[in-house]
Write a protein that holds these residues in place. Structure first.
Motif, PDB file in Angstrom:
ATOM      1  N   GLY A   1       0.820  -1.204   0.000  1.00  0.00           N
ATOM      2  CA  GLY A   1       0.000   0.000   0.000  1.00  0.00           C
ATOM      3  C   GLY A   1       0.850   1.249   0.000  1.00  0.00           C
ATOM      4  O   GLY A   1       2.009   1.226   0.419  1.00  0.00           O
ATOM      5  N   THR A   2       0.271   2.329  -0.498  1.00  0.00           N
ATOM      6  CA  THR A   2       0.928   3.631  -0.473  1.00  0.00           C
ATOM      7  C   THR A   2      -0.069   4.669   0.031  1.00  0.00           C
ATOM      8  O   THR A   2      -1.280   4.516  -0.130  1.00  0.00           O
ATOM      9  N   GLY A   3       0.443   5.695   0.627  1.00  0.00           N
ATOM     10  CA  GLY A   3      -0.370   6.820   1.063  1.00  0.00           C
ATOM     11  C   GLY A   3       0.381   8.104   0.780  1.00  0.00           C
ATOM     12  O   GLY A   3       1.569   8.202   1.081  1.00  0.00           O
ATOM     13  N   TYR A   4      -0.290   9.068   0.177  1.00  0.00           N
ATOM     14  CA  TYR A   4       0.334  10.350  -0.138  1.00  0.00           C
ATOM     15  C   TYR A   4      -0.607  11.462   0.295  1.00  0.00           C
ATOM     16  O   TYR A   4      -1.801  11.424  -0.012  1.00  0.00           O
ATOM     17  N   LYS A   5      -0.074  12.427   1.013  1.00  0.00           N
ATOM     18  CA  LYS A   5      -0.876  13.576   1.455  1.00  0.00           C
ATOM     19  C   LYS A   5      -0.132  14.842   1.081  1.00  0.00           C
ATOM     20  O   LYS A   5       1.056  14.971   1.331  1.00  0.00           O
ATOM     21  N   ASN A   6      -0.873  15.780   0.499  1.00  0.00           N
ATOM     22  CA  ASN A   6      -0.289  17.015   0.021  1.00  0.00           C
ATOM     23  C   ASN A   6      -1.097  18.185   0.556  1.00  0.00           C
ATOM     24  O   ASN A   6      -2.287  18.289   0.283  1.00  0.00           O
ATOM     25  N   THR A   7      -0.451  19.030   1.339  1.00  0.00           N
ATOM     26  CA  THR A   7      -1.105  20.248   1.812  1.00  0.00           C
ATOM     27  C   THR A   7      -0.336  21.450   1.283  1.00  0.00           C
ATOM     28  O   THR A   7       0.155  22.274   2.036  1.00  0.00           O
TER      29      THR A   7
END
Length: 195
Positions: free
Chosen positions: A79-85
């Motif tokens: 799995g991968t998770g990417y968060k961009n703020t």
């Protein structure tokens, strides 16, 4: 005065392998990375500073099983998770429309649009530097994958079959300014002679 703020990029990575038996192997891979940056602004108290925060996580676990001298099975879950703020303005978010002398109902309108989210409106005044900006709420992306393969060697031939399933999720909130945009110029207040 403004203070120079550094960009940061911490990283954690691990790779683990275990031999459970003469026929079973297990592996785990994990990586976490985070990027942060703050850009200062020319406004008093650095109120227009921009903050960016991005992170990614990658993880997988796999199992390899030797079924016999000619056949092998491997299964992987990852799995991968990417968060961009990107483009977050903490100084503007600490203020509200009535801070600039606008009527208090502009605060109530912004709160009704997106509960719990209030920010300084975008102000554009002809011939002056504008104030305020469209903030970008966090965008999240997640991806999960399960795959399996079986490999069989028969003489000079190798036969391989497998399957893979994926689940992908991307959530993006459209950026904008819940407190509105105000533009002031001399279009409607000028005298007939153009001044």
């Amino acid at each position: 005065s403004t203070v120079i703020t550094p960009q940061t990029f911490p990283d954690i990575t691990t790779r683990e392998d275990w031999k459970l038996s003469s026929k079973d192997d297990v592996f785990v891979r994990y990586a976490w990375q985070r990027y942060t940056k703050t850009t200062n602004s020319p406004f008093v108290g650095n109120v227009g500073r921009e903050a960016e925060d991005r992170y990614i996580q990658l993880a997988s676990i796999g199992w390899n099983r030797i079924l016999n001298d000619h056949t092998n099975l491997d299964v992987t879950l990852s799995g991968t998770g990417y968060k961009n703020t990107c483009c977050y303005y903490p100084g503007y978010d600490a203020l509200k429309p009535s801070t600039l002398g606008l009527p208090s109902y502009t605060d109530a309108y912004a709160q009704a649009t997106v509960p719990g989210y209030l920010e300084l409106p975008v102000m554009s005044i002809s011939s002056y530097t504008g104030m305020g900006n469209n903030g970008s709420p966090a965008n999240d992306s997640r991806d999960f994958r399960l795959s399996g393969n079986i490999t069989h060697v028969a003489g000079r031939h190798t036969i391989r079959a497998g399957a893979e399933g994926r689940l992908q999720d991307y959530s993006q909130i459209i950026n904008g300014n819940v407190s509105g945009t105000y533009t002031f110029d001399n279009s409607y207040t000028q005298e007939n002679n153009g001044t």
